[in-house]
Scaffold this motif. Structure first.
Motif, short mmCIF file in Angstrom:
data_model
loop_
_atom_site.label_atom_id
_atom_site.label_comp_id
_atom_site.label_asym_id
_atom_site.label_seq_id
_atom_site.Cartn_x
_atom_site.Cartn_y
_atom_site.Cartn_z
N SER A 37 -65.03 30.82 -0.80
CA SER A 37 -63.74 30.15 -0.54
C SER A 37 -63.15 29.76 -1.88
O SER A 37 -63.77 29.95 -2.92
N ALA A 38 -61.99 29.13 -1.84
CA ALA A 38 -61.39 28.57 -3.06
C ALA A 38 -62.08 27.23 -3.35
O ALA A 38 -62.64 26.62 -2.43
N LYS A 48 -57.72 20.13 -2.55
CA LYS A 48 -58.27 21.49 -2.54
C LYS A 48 -57.34 22.41 -3.32
O LYS A 48 -56.11 22.25 -3.24
N THR A 50 -56.44 25.35 -2.65
CA THR A 50 -55.50 26.01 -1.72
C THR A 50 -54.26 25.13 -1.51
O THR A 50 -53.13 25.62 -1.53
N GLU A 115 -58.99 31.96 -3.56
CA GLU A 115 -60.21 32.72 -3.29
C GLU A 115 -60.36 33.86 -4.31
O GLU A 115 -61.44 34.15 -4.79
N PHE A 169 -60.60 34.70 3.11
CA PHE A 169 -59.29 34.16 3.51
C PHE A 169 -58.13 35.15 3.57
O PHE A 169 -57.17 34.90 4.25
N ARG A 183 -55.83 28.65 8.16
CA ARG A 183 -56.66 27.81 7.30
C ARG A 183 -58.14 27.88 7.72
O ARG A 183 -58.45 27.93 8.90
N GLY A 184 -58.98 27.84 6.72
CA GLY A 184 -60.42 27.94 6.99
C GLY A 184 -60.86 29.38 7.22
O GLY A 184 -62.00 29.65 7.63
N GLY A 185 -59.96 30.33 6.93
CA GLY A 185 -60.19 31.73 7.31
C GLY A 185 -61.25 32.47 6.52
O GLY A 185 -61.58 33.61 6.87
N SER A 186 -61.82 31.87 5.48
CA SER A 186 -62.90 32.56 4.77
C SER A 186 -64.10 32.79 5.69
O SER A 186 -64.86 33.73 5.50
N ASP A 187 -64.24 31.93 6.69
CA ASP A 187 -65.30 32.13 7.69
C ASP A 187 -65.13 33.48 8.38
O ASP A 187 -66.11 34.14 8.73
N1 ASP Z 1 -59.21 28.07 1.17
C1 ASP Z 1 -58.72 28.25 2.49
C2 ASP Z 1 -58.47 26.90 3.12
O1 ASP Z 1 -58.57 25.87 2.48
C3 ASP Z 1 -59.61 29.10 3.32
C4 ASP Z 1 -61.04 28.65 3.44
O2 ASP Z 1 -61.51 27.82 2.68
O3 ASP Z 1 -61.73 29.12 4.34
O4 ASP Z 1 -58.11 26.85 4.27
#
Ligand code: ASP
Length: 439
Positions: A37-38, A48, A50, A115, A169, A183-187
């Motif tokens: 992730s970032a 963050k 991002t 990322e 991401f 958001r959170g898409g690195s998962d």
């Molecule tokens: N960096 C992106 C976020 O903050 C994606 C991630 O961390 O999964 O949403």
């Protein structure tokens, strides 16, 4: 064995965290495909990367001076590079980013740089190959993720590689423009990579030692779930469990690859296993409890409703016509209740009410607001008698009035409606009866 390892933002927030990640990867030679992730927050009120990128780009798009904001982002990365004593420079990358921001390359492009740059650093630190996600993750013209094309392309690209870093991401459309997941898409990226390389495990490293049975803001030090099925997790995620991006389950699920949630700050902990199915008995009858506040119940009454074919469809049509999705529809002989999100429903309520009158011609409609829904989820409930009985006696003892009960035919979950004000008391009562007093 082949493992795909994804690290969240807090696991990569500074050089010290990077070192922990490096140790984790080197500790197991099967950890060959890395999705970062970032950089996230270094301390509670940090920002963050991002979010810094979004802010910086918004300024650029308004035609403002974003030099200061971009410099602060650059410093975040420089701090990591220096802390790891790497001999790489981000000068050129930042020049390109600055140029592209001025040319209004888009918010998705901007956010994806978090990322992208972290991936370059991670690859240099590990000595792994860097693969730009824009070259292996594809979106169609409508911006929808193209699972099939991505899977073929990524599989082909990674087949000949021993080890690689693929930033999370984002991906790109056919014309090369960058597109991010939500958001959170690195998962999701981690899950896509795991599917493409047919990994044996998808390890998702974060800052908690697994999935908790209940929300720690409500329950003091809740137990960790050892094993949970994809379906159970989906039920809980829908009701507010914030462990993994909701869409991250699908790619690995299609290949039966288990997900292991692990803690970068406590690598010895086994974490939580998310699996398709298991013969392992859950530790407790219930696997998890989750819930959300802010629902409305629309109660519709009509004499002889039970014998009127099509009544339910007509009622739901009134919701559909107003673009409102419903959550649950428990029904009685002459009554039917539709649970909806209060914030969505509130400003359309009178339209829906008149719509129901027009289409379904009921005797009466009554709306009850400020309700909460609680999902008690567990594969163990199927083979255990008395689960519902225990839930309701616990709630009665805690003086909680139950407004609605809905048990799915899968016997995987029981949904309970209570007043918003009783939400926390109800969750505590259920946790205590199934977990605390079972220890
Ligand atoms: N960096 C992106 C976020 O903050 C994606 C991630 O961390 O999964 O949403």
């Amino acid at each position: 064995m082949r493992k795909v390892v994804k690290f969240g933002g807090s696991s990569l927030a500074n050089a010290d965290q990077f070192k922990k990640v490096g140790d984790i990867i080197h500790a197991d030679e099967e950890r060959k495909f890395v999705v970062p992730s970032a950089p996230g927050k270094r301390y509670a009120d940090d920002t963050k990367v991002t979010d810094m990128l979004y802010e910086c780009y918004d300024l650029a798009e308004e035609g403002g001076d974003f030099g200061k904001q971009l410099k602060a982002i650059k410093e975040r990365y420089q701090e990591i590079i220096d802390g790891l004593a790497l001999k790489i420079s981000m000068e050129e990358e930042f020049k390109t980013i600055e140029k592209n921001f001025k040319n209004k390359a888009g918010r998705d492009y901007a956010a994806s740089r978090g990322e992208y740059l972290n991936g370059i650093i991670m690859a240099a630190y590990l000595g792994f190959e860097f693969i730009d996600a824009a070259t292996v993750i594809l979106f169609d013209e409508k911006g929808e993720y193209d699972a099939q094309k991505t899977n073929e392309l990524m599989r082909e690209r990674l087949a000949s590689l021993e080890a690689a870093v693929i930033p999370g991401f984002y991906g790109a459309r056919a014309d090369g423009t960058v597109k991010t997941f939500s958001r959170g898409g690195s998962d999701i990226t981690g899950s896509i990579v795991a599917r493409a390389v047919k990994a044996d495990v998808y390890e998702n490293w974060t800052d908690v030692s697994g999935v908790l049975v209940a929300d720690p803001r409500i329950i003091y030090k809740p137990e960790t779930i050892e094993t949970i099925t994809y379906r159970e997790l989906r039920e809980l995620a829908y009701m507010g469990f914030n462990v993994l991006h909701e869409d991250a389950i699908f790619p690995v699920r299609s290949e039966g690859i288990p997900i292991n949630i692990r803690n970068t700050n406590d690598p010895q902990a086994e974490g939580t296993w998310i699996v398709e199915s298991t013969c392992q008995k859950p530790k407790y009858v219930i696997t998890g409890i989750a819930g959300k506040r802010g629902f409305c119940a629309v109660n519709i009454e009509k004499d002889l409703m039970n014998s009127e074919i099509g009544f339910g469809r007509k009622v739901l049509q009134a919701f559909e016509e107003n673009g409102i999705s419903f959550e649950h529809v428990p029904s009685g002989i002459d009554t039917m209740t539709v649970f909806v999100h209060q914030d969505e429903f509130m400003h359309k309520e009178q339209k829906v009410v008149s719509g129901i009158h027009r289409i379904a011609d009921p005797d009466a409609i009554d709306i009850e607001a400020d309700l909460a829904l609680i999902a008690v989820v567990g594969r163990g409930m199927k083979s255990t008698r008395g689960t519902a009985g225990r839930i309701f006696s616990a709630l009665a003892h805690a003086n909680v009035n139950v407004k609605m009960i809905d048990q799915g035919s899968s016997e995987l979950n029981i949904i309970i409606g209570v007043a918003n004000a009783d939400f926390e008391t109800a969750i505590k009562a259920i946790y205590d009866i199934f977990v605390l007093y079972q220890l």
